[in-house]
Design a protein around this motif. Sequence first.
Motif, PDB file in Angstrom:
ATOM      1  N   ALA A 154       1.035  -1.112   0.176  1.00  0.00           N
ATOM      2  CA  ALA A 154      -0.343   0.020   0.239  1.00  0.00           C
ATOM      3  C   ALA A 154       0.722   1.202   0.243  1.00  0.00           C
ATOM      4  O   ALA A 154       1.946   1.282   0.243  1.00  0.00           O
ATOM      5  CB  ALA A 154      -0.985  -0.193   1.349  1.00  0.00           C
ATOM      6  N   GLN A 155       0.816   2.279  -0.565  1.00  0.00           N
ATOM      7  CA  GLN A 155       1.131   3.642  -0.252  1.00  0.00           C
ATOM      8  C   GLN A 155       1.204   4.212   0.978  1.00  0.00           C
ATOM      9  O   GLN A 155       2.215   4.656   1.904  1.00  0.00           O
ATOM     10  CB  GLN A 155       0.062   4.766  -0.755  1.00  0.00           C
ATOM     11  CG  GLN A 155       0.689   4.628  -2.743  1.00  0.00           C
ATOM     12  CD  GLN A 155      -0.355   5.640  -2.962  1.00  0.00           C
ATOM     13  OE1 GLN A 155      -0.420   6.655  -3.012  1.00  0.00           O
ATOM     14  NE2 GLN A 155       0.071   6.174  -4.709  1.00  0.00           N
ATOM     15  N   ASP A 204      -5.282 -10.836  -5.462  1.00  0.00           N
ATOM     16  CA  ASP A 204      -6.644 -10.290  -6.509  1.00  0.00           C
ATOM     17  C   ASP A 204      -7.452  -9.700  -5.078  1.00  0.00           C
ATOM     18  O   ASP A 204      -6.901 -10.454  -4.164  1.00  0.00           O
ATOM     19  CB  ASP A 204      -7.279 -12.126  -6.347  1.00  0.00           C
ATOM     20  CG  ASP A 204      -8.998 -11.384  -6.593  1.00  0.00           C
ATOM     21  OD1 ASP A 204      -9.249 -10.801  -7.597  1.00  0.00           O
ATOM     22  OD2 ASP A 204     -10.022 -11.342  -5.223  1.00  0.00           O
ATOM     23  N   PHE A 205      -7.299  -9.326  -4.756  1.00  0.00           N
ATOM     24  CA  PHE A 205      -7.802  -8.337  -4.288  1.00  0.00           C
ATOM     25  C   PHE A 205      -9.230  -9.101  -2.316  1.00  0.00           C
ATOM     26  O   PHE A 205      -8.903  -9.085  -2.189  1.00  0.00           O
ATOM     27  CB  PHE A 205      -8.662  -6.537  -3.998  1.00  0.00           C
ATOM     28  CG  PHE A 205      -9.218  -5.862  -2.589  1.00  0.00           C
ATOM     29  CD1 PHE A 205      -8.132  -5.820  -1.770  1.00  0.00           C
ATOM     30  CD2 PHE A 205     -10.514  -5.897  -2.628  1.00  0.00           C
ATOM     31  CE1 PHE A 205      -8.899  -4.534  -0.744  1.00  0.00           C
ATOM     32  CE2 PHE A 205     -11.175  -5.226  -2.317  1.00  0.00           C
ATOM     33  CZ  PHE A 205     -10.496  -4.919  -1.064  1.00  0.00           C
ATOM     34  N   ALA A 206     -10.328  -8.878  -3.861  1.00  0.00           N
ATOM     35  CA  ALA A 206     -11.394  -9.619  -3.016  1.00  0.00           C
ATOM     36  C   ALA A 206     -11.139 -11.347  -2.308  1.00  0.00           C
ATOM     37  O   ALA A 206     -11.603 -11.856  -1.555  1.00  0.00           O
ATOM     38  CB  ALA A 206     -12.313  -9.612  -3.792  1.00  0.00           C
ATOM     39  N   ASP A 207     -10.087 -11.698  -3.300  1.00  0.00           N
ATOM     40  CA  ASP A 207      -9.632 -13.478  -2.562  1.00  0.00           C
ATOM     41  C   ASP A 207      -8.940 -12.840  -1.050  1.00  0.00           C
ATOM     42  O   ASP A 207      -9.298 -13.201   0.121  1.00  0.00           O
ATOM     43  CB  ASP A 207      -8.423 -14.086  -3.757  1.00  0.00           C
ATOM     44  CG  ASP A 207      -9.273 -14.730  -4.365  1.00  0.00           C
ATOM     45  OD1 ASP A 207     -11.083 -14.955  -4.165  1.00  0.00           O
ATOM     46  OD2 ASP A 207      -8.812 -15.381  -5.351  1.00  0.00           O
ATOM     47  N   ALA A 208      -7.785 -11.714  -1.314  1.00  0.00           N
ATOM     48  CA  ALA A 208      -7.030 -11.306  -0.621  1.00  0.00           C
ATOM     49  C   ALA A 208      -7.872 -10.915   1.259  1.00  0.00           C
ATOM     50  O   ALA A 208      -7.646 -11.199   2.217  1.00  0.00           O
ATOM     51  CB  ALA A 208      -5.568 -10.471  -0.383  1.00  0.00           C
ATOM     52  N   ASP A 209      -8.842 -10.439   0.716  1.00  0.00           N
ATOM     53  CA  ASP A 209      -9.596 -10.102   1.427  1.00  0.00           C
ATOM     54  C   ASP A 209     -10.576 -10.891   2.408  1.00  0.00           C
ATOM     55  O   ASP A 209     -10.800 -10.991   3.542  1.00  0.00           O
ATOM     56  CB  ASP A 209     -10.748  -8.725   1.167  1.00  0.00           C
ATOM     57  CG  ASP A 209     -11.863  -8.385   1.695  1.00  0.00           C
ATOM     58  OD1 ASP A 209     -11.518  -7.799   3.339  1.00  0.00           O
ATOM     59  OD2 ASP A 209     -12.997  -7.825   2.144  1.00  0.00           O
ATOM     60  N   HIS A 210     -10.714 -11.869   1.548  1.00  0.00           N
ATOM     61  CA  HIS A 210     -11.851 -13.105   1.679  1.00  0.00           C
ATOM     62  C   HIS A 210     -10.674 -14.131   2.897  1.00  0.00           C
ATOM     63  O   HIS A 210     -10.914 -14.360   4.209  1.00  0.00           O
ATOM     64  CB  HIS A 210     -12.309 -13.900   1.405  1.00  0.00           C
ATOM     65  CG  HIS A 210     -12.873 -14.960   2.342  1.00  0.00           C
ATOM     66  ND1 HIS A 210     -12.167 -16.131   2.535  1.00  0.00           N
ATOM     67  CD2 HIS A 210     -14.476 -15.599   1.674  1.00  0.00           C
ATOM     68  CE1 HIS A 210     -13.012 -16.883   2.363  1.00  0.00           C
ATOM     69  NE2 HIS A 210     -14.738 -16.117   2.810  1.00  0.00           N
ATOM     70  N   PHE A 236      -7.633   0.531   3.313  1.00  0.00           N
ATOM     71  CA  PHE A 236      -8.320  -0.694   2.720  1.00  0.00           C
ATOM     72  C   PHE A 236      -9.161  -0.116   1.520  1.00  0.00           C
ATOM     73  O   PHE A 236      -9.293  -0.630   0.379  1.00  0.00           O
ATOM     74  CB  PHE A 236      -9.519  -0.632   3.419  1.00  0.00           C
ATOM     75  CG  PHE A 236     -10.514  -2.018   3.165  1.00  0.00           C
ATOM     76  CD1 PHE A 236      -9.975  -3.234   2.956  1.00  0.00           C
ATOM     77  CD2 PHE A 236     -12.317  -2.317   2.871  1.00  0.00           C
ATOM     78  CE1 PHE A 236     -10.371  -4.082   3.027  1.00  0.00           C
ATOM     79  CE2 PHE A 236     -12.402  -2.957   2.176  1.00  0.00           C
ATOM     80  CZ  PHE A 236     -11.668  -4.292   2.705  1.00  0.00           C
ATOM     81  N   ALA A 237      -9.276   1.370   0.864  1.00  0.00           N
ATOM     82  CA  ALA A 237      -9.976   1.038  -0.065  1.00  0.00           C
ATOM     83  C   ALA A 237      -9.060   1.975  -0.859  1.00  0.00           C
ATOM     84  O   ALA A 237      -8.776   1.232  -2.420  1.00  0.00           O
ATOM     85  CB  ALA A 237     -11.060   2.575   0.126  1.00  0.00           C
ATOM     86  N   GLY A 238      -8.420   1.774  -0.504  1.00  0.00           N
ATOM     87  CA  GLY A 238      -6.616   2.505  -1.576  1.00  0.00           C
ATOM     88  C   GLY A 238      -6.503   1.137  -2.585  1.00  0.00           C
ATOM     89  O   GLY A 238      -6.024   0.336  -3.363  1.00  0.00           O
ATOM     90  N   LEU A 239      -6.521  -0.672  -1.574  1.00  0.00           N
ATOM     91  CA  LEU A 239      -6.330  -1.586  -2.028  1.00  0.00           C
ATOM     92  C   LEU A 239      -6.866  -1.653  -2.512  1.00  0.00           C
ATOM     93  O   LEU A 239      -5.941  -3.428  -3.319  1.00  0.00           O
ATOM     94  CB  LEU A 239      -6.939  -2.493  -0.076  1.00  0.00           C
ATOM     95  CG  LEU A 239      -5.344  -2.727   0.334  1.00  0.00           C
ATOM     96  CD1 LEU A 239      -5.728  -3.467   1.796  1.00  0.00           C
ATOM     97  CD2 LEU A 239      -3.821  -2.584   0.439  1.00  0.00           C
ATOM     98  N   ALA A 240      -7.911  -1.880  -3.302  1.00  0.00           N
ATOM     99  CA  ALA A 240      -8.503  -2.280  -4.465  1.00  0.00           C
ATOM    100  C   ALA A 240      -8.396  -1.260  -5.617  1.00  0.00           C
ATOM    101  O   ALA A 240      -8.868  -1.375  -6.429  1.00  0.00           O
ATOM    102  CB  ALA A 240     -10.489  -2.137  -4.296  1.00  0.00           C
ATOM    103  N   GLU A 241      -7.503  -0.476  -5.242  1.00  0.00           N
ATOM    104  CA  GLU A 241      -7.348   0.967  -6.640  1.00  0.00           C
ATOM    105  C   GLU A 241      -5.651   0.091  -7.620  1.00  0.00           C
ATOM    106  O   GLU A 241      -4.600   0.326  -6.929  1.00  0.00           O
ATOM    107  CB  GLU A 241      -6.556   2.019  -6.339  1.00  0.00           C
ATOM    108  CG  GLU A 241      -8.427   2.310  -5.531  1.00  0.00           C
ATOM    109  CD  GLU A 241      -7.584   4.116  -4.932  1.00  0.00           C
ATOM    110  OE1 GLU A 241      -7.007   4.203  -4.854  1.00  0.00           O
ATOM    111  OE2 GLU A 241      -9.307   4.328  -4.824  1.00  0.00           O
ATOM    112  N   GLY A 242      -6.172  -0.143  -8.772  1.00  0.00           N
ATOM    113  CA  GLY A 242      -4.936  -1.070  -9.301  1.00  0.00           C
ATOM    114  C   GLY A 242      -4.009  -2.028  -9.067  1.00  0.00           C
ATOM    115  O   GLY A 242      -5.188  -3.053  -8.391  1.00  0.00           O
ATOM    116  N   SER A 243      -3.116  -2.704  -9.111  1.00  0.00           N
ATOM    117  CA  SER A 243      -2.597  -3.743  -9.144  1.00  0.00           C
ATOM    118  C   SER A 243      -2.445  -4.158  -7.783  1.00  0.00           C
ATOM    119  O   SER A 243      -2.209  -3.522  -6.274  1.00  0.00           O
ATOM    120  CB  SER A 243      -0.753  -3.136  -9.300  1.00  0.00           C
ATOM    121  OG  SER A 243      -0.398  -4.635  -9.358  1.00  0.00           O
TER     122      SER A 243
END
Length: 257
Positions: A154-155, A204-210, A236-243
């Motif tokens: 994350a940034q 994949d963000f969704a898989d990691a979140d789960h 958390f919102a930034g994790l879904a943006e980009g790679s």
Amino acid sequence: MSTTLGVNRPEQASYMLRAAASNAGRAYKQQLIDLLDISPGQTALDVGCGPGTDLPALAERVGEHGTVIGVDRDPAMLAQARERTSDLHGVDVREGDVHALPIDPGSVDRAKIDRVLMHVEEPVAALAQLHLATRPGALVGLVEPDWDTLAVDAQDLETSRDFTRYTTEEVVRHATIGRSLGRLAEKAGFRVETVVATTPVFRDFADADHTLGLGRNMQQAINDGYVERDRGERWFAGLAEGSFYASFTLVTVICSR
């Protein structure tokens, strides 16, 4: 895809099945079973078998003259495990606790305990039960993560570090047990034969979140005052943006009786 923090844990059986079906899950589980070198006719024990994810693979290895015993304390898990193995010969699913295994002493040739010790009250006592259940010459496979190695790109690197610290200090009972498996196994009377460290990678963000509980654990961290709300929600919102990238270390130990 939601980027809203969540507090609800996924239903446990579906969580375990999804994790096992992932690329990382399939890879380490195959490696564990290969390292156990299970032969036809043996008795194999799966402690904390959950919904029976691994019981069919063990049954295939022991063959028609072998026995597979799955032990879990959760009635819902046991019901799914029995349903999953209802058409398999020689599979016995039993209710029991890791600290008091319902297994005859010296009756098991191969045993595994996979991502269970990090949650139990007394890991060494649980390993002592495995030592009691196994025959001389038996092999036992242990797999646990080391959550201190959890890395989330994350940034805002400082919040990622706070998230890992919170996971280690507050979320998981024995969060760094992966690195301690060899020492604990020896303390319980086993001889360590092999230690392997692997690094599951999530892109994949969704898989990691789960799987990693990014949203629900950050929400807990905010509720506990560990992370400021605005900072945690932006992270958390930034994790879904980009790679996306996240990883941790998973330690597999094979030990002998």
